[in-house]
Design a protein around this motif. Sequence first.
Motif, PDB file in Angstrom:
ATOM      1  N   ILE A  97      25.888  10.730  13.962  1.00  0.00           N
ATOM      2  CA  ILE A  97      26.144  12.008  14.637  1.00  0.00           C
ATOM      3  C   ILE A  97      24.910  12.448  15.425  1.00  0.00           C
ATOM      4  O   ILE A  97      24.996  12.843  16.595  1.00  0.00           O
ATOM      5  N   GLY A  98      23.751  12.385  14.778  1.00  0.00           N
ATOM      6  CA  GLY A  98      22.517  12.787  15.473  1.00  0.00           C
ATOM      7  C   GLY A  98      22.228  11.914  16.673  1.00  0.00           C
ATOM      8  O   GLY A  98      21.803  12.402  17.732  1.00  0.00           O
ATOM      9  N   PHE A  99      22.487  10.608  16.538  1.00  0.00           N
ATOM     10  CA  PHE A  99      22.234   9.671  17.631  1.00  0.00           C
ATOM     11  C   PHE A  99      23.108  10.000  18.837  1.00  0.00           C
ATOM     12  O   PHE A  99      22.650   9.978  19.986  1.00  0.00           O
ATOM     13  N   GLY A 100      24.368  10.337  18.569  1.00  0.00           N
ATOM     14  CA  GLY A 100      25.264  10.680  19.668  1.00  0.00           C
ATOM     15  C   GLY A 100      24.840  11.935  20.400  1.00  0.00           C
ATOM     16  O   GLY A 100      24.873  11.991  21.641  1.00  0.00           O
ATOM     17  N   GLY A 158      18.239   6.621  14.979  1.00  0.00           N
ATOM     18  CA  GLY A 158      18.532   5.197  14.918  1.00  0.00           C
ATOM     19  C   GLY A 158      17.969   4.556  13.657  1.00  0.00           C
ATOM     20  O   GLY A 158      18.552   3.609  13.118  1.00  0.00           O
ATOM     21  N   ALA A 159      16.841   5.091  13.170  1.00  0.00           N
ATOM     22  CA  ALA A 159      16.231   4.558  11.946  1.00  0.00           C
ATOM     23  C   ALA A 159      17.129   4.778  10.736  1.00  0.00           C
ATOM     24  O   ALA A 159      17.000   4.089   9.720  1.00  0.00           O
ATOM     25  N   MET A 160      18.046   5.761  10.814  1.00  0.00           N
ATOM     26  CA  MET A 160      18.993   5.971   9.721  1.00  0.00           C
ATOM     27  C   MET A 160      20.112   4.935   9.743  1.00  0.00           C
ATOM     28  O   MET A 160      20.754   4.681   8.721  1.00  0.00           O
ATOM     29  N   LEU A 161      20.369   4.345  10.912  1.00  0.00           N
ATOM     30  CA  LEU A 161      21.523   3.462  11.065  1.00  0.00           C
ATOM     31  C   LEU A 161      21.258   2.036  10.596  1.00  0.00           C
ATOM     32  O   LEU A 161      22.066   1.453   9.875  1.00  0.00           O
TER      33      LEU A 161
END
Length: 496
Positions: free
Chosen positions: A89-92, A118-121
Motif C-alpha cells: 500500500i505504501g509503495f503504491g 520496497g524493503a517491506m516487500l
Amino acid sequence: MTHDVLSARATRREWAALAALMLPVLLVSVDNTVLSFALPSLSTALAPTGNQLLWIVDIYALMLAGLLIAMGSLGDRLGRRRLLVTGSIGFGVVSLAAAFSPSPEALIVMRAAQGFFGAMLMPSTLSLIRNVFTDARDRRIAIATWAAMFSGGAALGPILGGWLLQHYWWGSVFLINAPVVAILVPLALWLVPESRDPRPGPVDPISIGLSMLAMLPAVYAIKHAVHAGVDDVTVACLALAVASGIAFVRRQRRSVTPMLDVDLFRNRVFAGSVVANLLSLMALTGFLFFAAQLLQLVLGLEPMVAALVLLPGLVVTVAAGFVAVALVRVVPARVLVAGSFVASAGGYAIAAFTGHPSVGSVMLAFTVMGIGIGMAETLTNDMVLSHAPPHRAGAASAISETAYEVGAVLGTAVLGSVVTATYAAHLAVPADAVGGGSHETLGATLEHASTLPNGIGTALSDSAVAAFDLGVQYASGVAIGVALLAALISWRTLPR
C-alpha cells in the motif's frame, strides 16, 4: 548440511499463492531499472545535475539495502504477510507522488520513500516461499520463478519504460505500480498464509539502528569515493559503517533471540551464494545504466525501439533460471554458477571490445549476459534458503535481498560513475559553447549542442558521444573483472 525436506507436494492453492507473490517481486525489480530509459527525458524536464541524476537512480536501492535486514527481522516477528500488505500500500501511494515530482530534489525524496516501503516487500516474498513450499523440489521451482521474475523484471523495466515514454511523459513510469498494488493486496490477503517465527524475540530497535548505520554509510562511502575520491567524507562514512557493523555483530552474538543469525555466514555455501548474488546484480544494473543512454542518445533510437533491443536478453534471462533447475540435477552447482559468471564477463567483453557500439552488439551482449544472470540468481537463492532454518527464513531472505540491492547500488555507483568520470575527463567543450548550458550528463550536453550553430554543435556532440563511448569501454573492463572474481568465489565456495 542443508535443511531440504521432501514434504508434501504443493497444491494448486500454493501455486496460486506463488503467482500472487510474484507481483511485489515485479514491483520492486521493475522500479530498480524502469528509470533507465527515462533518464534522457527526465534530464531535459527536471534539469538535474550529474550528481542528482545518480542519486535519483541510487537512492531507491540504497534505502532498500539499508532497511532489508531490519524489515526481514520485523516480518519474522510481526508477520510476513502483514508486512507485505503494508509495504504494498505504501509503495503504491509514494509511486503516485513520484510520478508528479516537480523537481529533482522532490523525486529523490519520493524514490527514498519507495525504497523504504520496497524493503517491506522483498524479504516477505522470499521467506513466504520458504514456508509455503516445504518440499525441496517444489521450492526450487518456486525460487526459479522468483529469480526469473526478479531478473526478468529488472530487464522488463526498460521495456515498459520505453513504451510509456513513447506515448507519455517521464513520470508515467511510476504509474504502473498503482494497478499492480490494487491487484496484489486482495490476492495476498486471500491466498497467502500468514507466517512468522514461532519463537520471536522482542523487536530490537538498537539492532535495527545499528544495521542501518552499518549499511547506509558503507554504500554511500563507495558511491562518494568513486565520484569524489577518497576524502574525509569517505573515511568517516566507512569508519561509522565498520564500527556499527562490529557493534551489530557483537549484539547479535550476545542476544538470546538475535535479529540476525550471524552464524549463518560460517557456512561457506551460504556466504558464497550471498556474494554471488551481489556481484550478479552489480553486472546487470551497471549494464542497464549505460545501455539505455547508449541506445537512445548515441545510436538515436526511440525509447520503445531501444527497449525492444533488450527483449531477447529478457527472454533468455527468464529461461536460463528454469534451465538451471533441470541442469543442477546432473551438473554440480558450482560449475553452473561459475560458468554463468564467465558468460556475464563474455557479455561485457562484447560491449567493450567490438569497436563502436551498435544495436547488434548491445543486443548480443545483453543476451549473453542474461544466460549468466538467470542461472546464477536461481541457484544461489536456492542455496541461501536451503542452508537456513525455516524459522529464520525472513532473516536469510533479507541477507540475500540486501546483497541484491547492494549489488544494484554498486552497479550504478561504481560502473555508472566510471562512465560519468570518464565522460567528464574526455569531453572537449568548444570555447564558443562554454557556459551556455549544462555538460554534466550526455543528455544535457546533446540538448545544448542542438541549440548551437552547426559547426560548434556538431563538434560538441561528437566529443560527447566519443567520451561516453570511452566511458562504456572502461566500465565494461571493470565489470569483466568483477564477473571473473564472482566466478572464482563461486568455484571455491559452492558445493562440489
